[in-house]
Design a protein around this motif. Sequence first.
Motif, PDB file in Angstrom:
ATOM      1  N   PRO A 133       0.815  -1.231   0.000  1.00  0.00           N
ATOM      2  CA  PRO A 133       0.000   0.000   0.000  1.00  0.00           C
ATOM      3  C   PRO A 133       0.843   1.273   0.000  1.00  0.00           C
ATOM      4  CG  PRO A 133      -0.889  -1.573   1.566  1.00  0.00           C
ATOM      5  CD  PRO A 133       0.434  -2.121   1.115  1.00  0.00           C
ATOM      6  N   ILE A 134       1.953   1.267   0.719  1.00  0.00           N
ATOM      7  CA  ILE A 134       2.829   2.443   0.742  1.00  0.00           C
ATOM      8  C   ILE A 134       3.423   2.684  -0.640  1.00  0.00           C
ATOM      9  CG2 ILE A 134       5.016   3.352   1.645  1.00  0.00           C
ATOM     10  CD1 ILE A 134       4.341   1.949   4.311  1.00  0.00           C
ATOM     11  N   LEU A 135       3.828   1.621  -1.321  1.00  0.00           N
ATOM     12  CA  LEU A 135       4.368   1.751  -2.677  1.00  0.00           C
ATOM     13  C   LEU A 135       3.341   2.360  -3.620  1.00  0.00           C
ATOM     14  CD1 LEU A 135       6.168  -1.703  -2.960  1.00  0.00           C
ATOM     15  CD2 LEU A 135       7.289   0.526  -3.066  1.00  0.00           C
ATOM     16  N   LEU A 136       2.095   1.969  -3.465  1.00  0.00           N
ATOM     17  CA  LEU A 136       1.038   2.460  -4.349  1.00  0.00           C
ATOM     18  C   LEU A 136       0.596   3.874  -3.990  1.00  0.00           C
ATOM     19  CD1 LEU A 136      -1.174   2.106  -6.522  1.00  0.00           C
ATOM     20  CD2 LEU A 136      -2.591   1.060  -4.744  1.00  0.00           C
ATOM     21  N   PHE A 137       0.161   4.061  -2.770  1.00  0.00           N
ATOM     22  CA  PHE A 137      -0.474   5.323  -2.395  1.00  0.00           C
ATOM     23  C   PHE A 137       0.517   6.467  -2.163  1.00  0.00           C
ATOM     24  CE2 PHE A 137      -3.594   2.136  -0.647  1.00  0.00           C
ATOM     25  CZ  PHE A 137      -4.487   2.272  -1.698  1.00  0.00           C
ATOM     26  N   GLU A 138       1.737   6.131  -1.823  1.00  0.00           N
ATOM     27  CA  GLU A 138       2.726   7.174  -1.546  1.00  0.00           C
ATOM     28  C   GLU A 138       3.828   7.217  -2.593  1.00  0.00           C
ATOM     29  OE1 GLU A 138       3.969   6.962   2.551  1.00  0.00           O
ATOM     30  OE2 GLU A 138       1.988   6.263   3.199  1.00  0.00           O
ATOM     31  N   ASN A 139       3.740   6.327  -3.578  1.00  0.00           N
ATOM     32  CA  ASN A 139       4.714   6.284  -4.676  1.00  0.00           C
ATOM     33  C   ASN A 139       6.143   6.233  -4.124  1.00  0.00           C
ATOM     34  OD1 ASN A 139       5.050   6.140  -7.494  1.00  0.00           O
ATOM     35  ND2 ASN A 139       5.672   8.291  -7.578  1.00  0.00           N
ATOM     36  N   ALA A 140       6.314   5.455  -3.047  1.00  0.00           N
ATOM     37  CA  ALA A 140       7.599   5.408  -2.337  1.00  0.00           C
ATOM     38  C   ALA A 140       8.582   4.469  -3.031  1.00  0.00           C
ATOM     39  CB  ALA A 140       7.370   4.942  -0.903  1.00  0.00           C
ATOM     40  N   SER A 141       9.849   4.611  -2.680  1.00  0.00           N
ATOM     41  CA  SER A 141      10.857   3.662  -3.139  1.00  0.00           C
ATOM     42  C   SER A 141      10.701   2.381  -2.320  1.00  0.00           C
ATOM     43  CB  SER A 141      12.257   4.233  -2.947  1.00  0.00           C
ATOM     44  OG  SER A 141      12.564   4.327  -1.567  1.00  0.00           O
ATOM     45  N   PHE A 142      11.257   1.286  -2.809  1.00  0.00           N
ATOM     46  CA  PHE A 142      11.113   0.017  -2.082  1.00  0.00           C
ATOM     47  C   PHE A 142      11.786   0.104  -0.709  1.00  0.00           C
ATOM     48  CE2 PHE A 142      15.331  -0.640  -3.774  1.00  0.00           C
ATOM     49  CZ  PHE A 142      15.956  -1.513  -2.886  1.00  0.00           C
ATOM     50  N   ALA A 143      12.900   0.834  -0.615  1.00  0.00           N
ATOM     51  CA  ALA A 143      13.600   0.969   0.659  1.00  0.00           C
ATOM     52  C   ALA A 143      12.768   1.775   1.651  1.00  0.00           C
ATOM     53  CB  ALA A 143      14.953   1.636   0.451  1.00  0.00           C
ATOM     54  N   ASP A 144      12.148   2.863   1.178  1.00  0.00           N
ATOM     55  CA  ASP A 144      11.301   3.684   2.048  1.00  0.00           C
ATOM     56  C   ASP A 144      10.062   2.908   2.489  1.00  0.00           C
ATOM     57  OD1 ASP A 144      13.013   5.820   1.938  1.00  0.00           O
ATOM     58  OD2 ASP A 144      11.942   6.844   0.316  1.00  0.00           O
ATOM     59  N   ALA A 145       9.524   2.093   1.579  1.00  0.00           N
ATOM     60  CA  ALA A 145       8.340   1.293   1.911  1.00  0.00           C
ATOM     61  C   ALA A 145       8.668   0.287   3.010  1.00  0.00           C
ATOM     62  CB  ALA A 145       7.821   0.575   0.665  1.00  0.00           C
ATOM     63  N   ILE A 146       9.809  -0.364   2.893  1.00  0.00           N
ATOM     64  CA  ILE A 146      10.235  -1.324   3.908  1.00  0.00           C
ATOM     65  C   ILE A 146      10.465  -0.614   5.239  1.00  0.00           C
ATOM     66  CG2 ILE A 146      12.110  -2.852   4.629  1.00  0.00           C
ATOM     67  CD1 ILE A 146      12.475  -3.592   1.682  1.00  0.00           C
TER      68      ILE A 146
END
Length: 244
Positions: free
Chosen positions: A166-179
Amino acid sequence: MTSFQEFSQKKAPERNSGEIISHAFEMYKGIFLYALLAMVLYFVVSLLVQPVSGFDSREFNEVIRSSDGDFSSINMWSVPGLKLYYGLSGLLSLVLAPLYVGLIYMANKYNFNQPIQASDLFIGYKQNFLNIVLYSLVSSVVMGIAFMMCVIPGFFVLPFFLLGYPILLFENASFADAISKSFKIAKENYGVFLGTSVLGLLISLSGVVLCGIGIIATALFYFAVMYSAYCAFLGAPRQIEFKN
């Protein structure tokens, strides 16, 4: 790119496992047919892996049966095509990971009574694709190692990856930031995340008990749990617009 703004708490469950699972059931009912479509796509593509790799499952089963339970005497990697089969299967899992993000996107649209289209299932291929694949790779490796350690450690690691997609989708985050963000929130609310992730996983796997074929209906429930957990702790993001 899709912009998600105006986070709403009205469409979000309370921050406890029961409410999150209940909310996930409501969301899953609304996207159930699309979850079945995603599973069908997965199985259809999976069927192509075996003939391409040259792996013969019947020959492999015969090797297992002939061992009489003594697996130590079997050199499984000597079975023709097995290495390539598992390699292609792993690659396939990464390439299809954006479909799971698509289900989360559909759950959000359903939560706000927005019309859902089959094309929504593929939003992960249009937005943040590389980070979704990288996140899938890292989380799969970590979870795989955790579950291989007598299974139980996997359940304790599972909560830390609950919010990643969900963070990757809704916040367009990098994989490192999502983790990093998923780990931080889970650590601060570990009891709720543990209960939610374990219950969600057990429900997703419950289809195995339902004559096996039931796994097609339940397997992707866990992604509805991811969405509901995100709503509970970060609010439900209302979709504003889609830009090509």
